[in-house]
Design an enzyme around this catalytic site. Structure first.
Site, PDB file in Angstrom:
ATOM      1  N   LYS A   1      49.317  52.330  53.083  1.00 28.48           N
ATOM      2  CA  LYS A   1      48.390  52.320  54.217  1.00 28.48           C
ATOM      3  C   LYS A   1      48.599  53.584  55.045  1.00 28.48           C
ATOM      4  CE  LYS A   1      45.318  49.293  55.677  1.00 28.48           C
ATOM      5  NZ  LYS A   1      44.608  48.348  54.801  1.00 28.48           N
TER       6      LYS A   1
ATOM      7  N   LYS B   1      47.930  52.241  46.783  1.00 27.20           N
ATOM      8  CA  LYS B   1      46.541  52.106  47.231  1.00 27.20           C
ATOM      9  C   LYS B   1      46.502  51.411  48.582  1.00 27.20           C
ATOM     10  CE  LYS B   1      42.125  52.222  45.919  1.00 27.20           C
ATOM     11  NZ  LYS B   1      41.877  52.846  47.232  1.00 27.20           N
TER      12      LYS B   1
ATOM     13  N   HIS C   1      56.237  50.499  42.543  1.00 25.87           N
ATOM     14  CA  HIS C   1      56.505  49.818  41.293  1.00 25.87           C
ATOM     15  C   HIS C   1      55.340  49.995  40.317  1.00 25.87           C
ATOM     16  CE1 HIS C   1      58.124  46.902  38.559  1.00 25.87           C
ATOM     17  NE2 HIS C   1      57.064  46.132  38.655  1.00 25.87           N
ATOM     18  N   ARG C   2      54.145  49.931  40.879  1.00 28.57           N
ATOM     19  CA  ARG C   2      52.957  50.265  40.109  1.00 28.57           C
ATOM     20  C   ARG C   2      52.322  51.477  40.785  1.00 28.57           C
ATOM     21  NH1 ARG C   2      49.674  44.711  38.812  1.00 28.57           N
ATOM     22  NH2 ARG C   2      50.498  44.438  36.730  1.00 28.57           N
TER      23      ARG C   2
ATOM     24  N   ASP D   1      45.751  41.047  40.781  1.00 30.15           N
ATOM     25  CA  ASP D   1      46.176  41.740  39.572  1.00 30.15           C
ATOM     26  C   ASP D   1      45.442  43.056  39.349  1.00 30.15           C
ATOM     27  OD1 ASP D   1      47.765  42.138  37.418  1.00 30.15           O
ATOM     28  OD2 ASP D   1      46.616  40.884  36.037  1.00 30.15           O
TER      29      ASP D   1
ATOM     30  N   LYS E   1      48.677  41.846  48.039  1.00 31.07           N
ATOM     31  CA  LYS E   1      47.254  41.633  47.748  1.00 31.07           C
ATOM     32  C   LYS E   1      46.913  42.118  46.339  1.00 31.07           C
ATOM     33  CE  LYS E   1      44.859  42.682  51.274  1.00 31.07           C
ATOM     34  NZ  LYS E   1      44.181  43.447  52.326  1.00 31.07           N
TER      35      LYS E   1
ATOM     36  N   SER F   1      37.313  48.769  44.750  1.00 30.11           N
ATOM     37  CA  SER F   1      37.909  50.114  44.758  1.00 30.11           C
ATOM     38  C   SER F   1      38.544  50.426  43.399  1.00 30.11           C
ATOM     39  CB  SER F   1      38.987  50.228  45.832  1.00 30.11           C
ATOM     40  OG  SER F   1      38.418  50.559  47.080  1.00 30.11           O
TER      41      SER F   1
HETATM   42  P1  NAD Z   1      35.698  48.383  61.472  1.00 26.02           P
HETATM   43  O1  NAD Z   1      36.257  49.511  62.251  1.00 26.02           O
HETATM   44  O2  NAD Z   1      34.518  48.628  60.617  1.00 26.02           O
HETATM   45  O3  NAD Z   1      35.344  47.150  62.434  1.00 26.02           O
HETATM   46  C1  NAD Z   1      36.210  46.558  63.349  1.00 26.02           C
HETATM   47  C2  NAD Z   1      35.367  46.021  64.492  1.00 26.02           C
HETATM   48  O4  NAD Z   1      36.185  45.219  65.338  1.00 26.02           O
HETATM   49  C3  NAD Z   1      34.757  47.111  65.356  1.00 26.02           C
HETATM   50  O5  NAD Z   1      33.371  46.887  65.472  1.00 26.02           O
HETATM   51  C4  NAD Z   1      35.485  46.980  66.680  1.00 26.02           C
HETATM   52  O6  NAD Z   1      34.681  47.324  67.794  1.00 26.02           O
HETATM   53  C5  NAD Z   1      35.826  45.491  66.682  1.00 26.02           C
HETATM   54  N1  NAD Z   1      36.954  45.134  67.563  1.00 26.02           N
HETATM   55  C6  NAD Z   1      38.054  45.842  67.852  1.00 26.02           C
HETATM   56  N2  NAD Z   1      38.866  45.166  68.684  1.00 26.02           N
HETATM   57  C7  NAD Z   1      38.243  44.002  68.957  1.00 26.02           C
HETATM   58  C8  NAD Z   1      38.557  42.867  69.762  1.00 26.02           C
HETATM   59  N3  NAD Z   1      39.704  42.819  70.443  1.00 26.02           N
HETATM   60  N4  NAD Z   1      37.696  41.842  69.803  1.00 26.02           N
HETATM   61  C9  NAD Z   1      36.531  41.879  69.104  1.00 26.02           C
HETATM   62  N5  NAD Z   1      36.168  42.918  68.323  1.00 26.02           N
HETATM   63  C10 NAD Z   1      37.015  43.967  68.240  1.00 26.02           C
HETATM   64  O7  NAD Z   1      36.939  47.833  60.608  1.00 26.02           O
HETATM   65  P2  NAD Z   1      36.867  46.972  59.262  1.00 26.02           P
HETATM   66  O8  NAD Z   1      36.918  47.904  58.131  1.00 26.02           O
HETATM   67  O9  NAD Z   1      35.786  45.961  59.364  1.00 26.02           O
HETATM   68  O10 NAD Z   1      38.298  46.248  59.317  1.00 26.02           O
HETATM   69  C11 NAD Z   1      38.511  45.067  60.078  1.00 26.02           C
HETATM   70  C12 NAD Z   1      39.750  44.363  59.578  1.00 26.02           C
HETATM   71  O11 NAD Z   1      39.592  44.061  58.176  1.00 26.02           O
HETATM   72  C13 NAD Z   1      41.046  45.169  59.677  1.00 26.02           C
HETATM   73  O12 NAD Z   1      42.116  44.277  59.902  1.00 26.02           O
HETATM   74  C14 NAD Z   1      41.197  45.770  58.289  1.00 26.02           C
HETATM   75  O13 NAD Z   1      42.533  46.084  57.980  1.00 26.02           O
HETATM   76  C15 NAD Z   1      40.680  44.607  57.449  1.00 26.02           C
HETATM   77  N6  NAD Z   1      40.232  45.001  56.100  1.00 26.02           N
HETATM   78  C16 NAD Z   1      39.256  45.931  55.916  1.00 26.02           C
HETATM   79  C17 NAD Z   1      38.835  46.235  54.631  1.00 26.02           C
HETATM   80  C18 NAD Z   1      37.702  47.213  54.363  1.00 26.02           C
HETATM   81  O14 NAD Z   1      37.288  47.320  53.197  1.00 26.02           O
HETATM   82  N7  NAD Z   1      37.169  47.894  55.323  1.00 26.02           N
HETATM   83  C19 NAD Z   1      39.444  45.617  53.529  1.00 26.02           C
HETATM   84  C20 NAD Z   1      40.426  44.647  53.743  1.00 26.02           C
HETATM   85  C21 NAD Z   1      40.800  44.343  55.038  1.00 26.02           C
END
Ligand code: NAD
Length: 422
Positions: free
Chosen positions: A107, A71, A66-67, A100, A95, A366
């Protein structure tokens, strides 16, 4: 104990949608269109690893066009499947709408355990995945713009950018094909810690809400609150360090893949991160109660004010929601509380700060990175131009209201922010 039925991540996300939809007053057909995923691309490609061909499974889902562009991050994990990428893309659409930023949700996922591959193999896989996305028009500054997620970071984003640029050397906007790039490769300062910093701000705002704190029987303010973190990756480690340093929060529990630790007197998060980097585990950290790998999920039931799941989805569900002892759950990860879990927590008066609001700091920064890439101008210069225009308007106003004329020389000095000579 009767175990609750496992609900898929996508079912859980859609149940949240179904609960909220009637409050929008939108037409039923339109709601259906908002809910469905517009497109998913599934790929299998071969990569030579240690002299053997490995077939890699990967996805890119675009939930809403839609937009545009769409991302959303790219995840490297053994658990990647279509249900998961579609659920994550769906959350991205909501999100982006909440903060906005004018993107649709997307993903990507590559079904590998990135910690089991060498850097050279990860580069090969990332470049091949990017080539597949280019071939099917699932990437581009105006089409679909990936970013880091679980298991990926700025290094992978740099490989994606470099691969894209090799295919489109004449595209002046090529840098806008991906965000979360290193600062010296058209990234922006602050993107790496943006999600964790946003999580901290969201928790701090909740703790400054008197009505909420009274309801939970907590003191106003984030200072002195106890916090437990699951996952010390990008989001978890920045949330923890910023909460400790800027919010004076006491971290009492932490879990990682190898297990969990708890110390009611507090765990210095910087010392713990150094310890893990050096010893490869949190379990040998001194003076803490230790829970081995098979008990790491106990972290969800640790005594604390604020529980921050920052690893993966489906961590609090109908099986363990009744045992959660935290008063606030801050969804730093995407989808850590299932719809069933959320219903139980709501009944018990536990407050959940939702992912689509709390972890939106990453996509917000971002957006600025993408804007910078398309404008081809450094933010310092953009800001300077904005300031000059504002000062010029002020000088015009002063002249108009006083009836006096400011000399060209003084006007230039004011506009450029220099000292004023009269
Ligand atoms: P990452 O890979 O940097 O870190 C995830 C960490 O979790 C790792 O260190 C891993 O070893 C640990 N882990 C995995 N399974 C585990 C468990 N069962 N118990 C404990 N620790 C465990 O990933 P991230 O970028 O920090 O992303 C983490 C979450 O945040 C995800 O759900 C992701 O979708 C969400 N997220 C990330 C971003 C971003 O900018 N990176 C933005 C929004 C949301």
């Amino acid at each position: 104990m009767i175990m609750a039925k496992n609900v898929s991540f996508l079912d859980s996300v859609n149940r949240y949608f179904d609960a909220a939809a009637p409050h929008t007053g939108l037409d039923e057909g339109l709601l259906k269109q908002i809910k469905v995923c517009n497109g998913v691309y599934q790929i299998h490609f071969p990569v030579m690893v240690d002299g053997k061909v490995q077939v890699i499974e990967a996805y890119r889902a675009q939930h809403s066009n839609h937009r545009s562009p769409t991302k959303g991050g790219i995840r490297y994990s053994n658990h990647v499947n279509q249900d998961e990428v579609v659920a994550l893309a769906t959350l991205m659409s909501y999100k982006c709408a909440i903060v906005d930023v004018p993107f649709g949700g997307a993903k990507g996922g590559v079904k590998i355990n990135p910690w089991e591959y060498s850097e050279a193999d990860l580069e090969k896989i990332t470049r091949r995945y990017t080539t597949e996305l280019i071939r099917h028009k699932f990437i581009g500054p105006a089409i679909d713009v990936p970013a880091p997620d679980y298991g990926t970071g700025s290094r992978e984003m740099a490989w994606i950018y470099d691969t894209y640029r090799a295919f489109y050397p004449d595209d002046i906007n090529a840098a806008g094909c991906v965000t979360g790039k290193p600062v010296n490769q058209n990234g922006v300062r602050g993107r790496t810690e943006a999600t964790g910093r946003g999580v901290f701000y969201g928790i701090r705002e909740a703790c400054n809400n008197k009505e909420l704190m009274d309801k939970l029987g907590l003191e106003m303010g984030i200072e002195g609150k106890t916090m437990v973190i699951q996952g010390l990756g990008n989001v978890g480690s920045y949330t923890a360090t910023i909460s400790q340093d800027e919010g004076e929060v006491k971290i009492v529990g932490v879990s990682e893949v190898e297990g969990a630790i708890y110390n009611a007197d507090g765990i210095d998060i910087h010392a713990l991160l150094r310890h893990r980097a050096h010893h490869g585990s949190i379990l040998s950290y001194p003076d803490a109660r230790i829970y081995g790998k098979d008990k790491r999920r106990a972290v969800m039931e640790f005594e604390c004010d604020i529980l921050v799941p920052a690893a993966l989805e489906n961590q609090i569900d109908a099986n363990n929601a009744a045992n959660v002892r935290a008063k606030i759950i801050a969804e730093a990860a995407n989808g850590p509380v299932t719809a069933d879990g959320a219903a139980i927590l709501a009944e018990r008066g536990v407050v959940v700060i939702p992912d689509i609001y709390l972890n939106a700091g990453g996509v917000t920064v971002s957006y600025f990175e993408w804007l910078k890439n398309l404008s081809h101008m450094r933010f310092g210069r953009l800001e300077k131009r904005f300031d000059e225009r504002a000062y010029r308007r002020i000088v015009d106003q002063i002249e108009a209201t006083t009836g006096k004329v400011i000399s060209d020389r003084d006007r230039e000095l004011i506009v450029r922010g220099g000292p004023l000579h009269t």
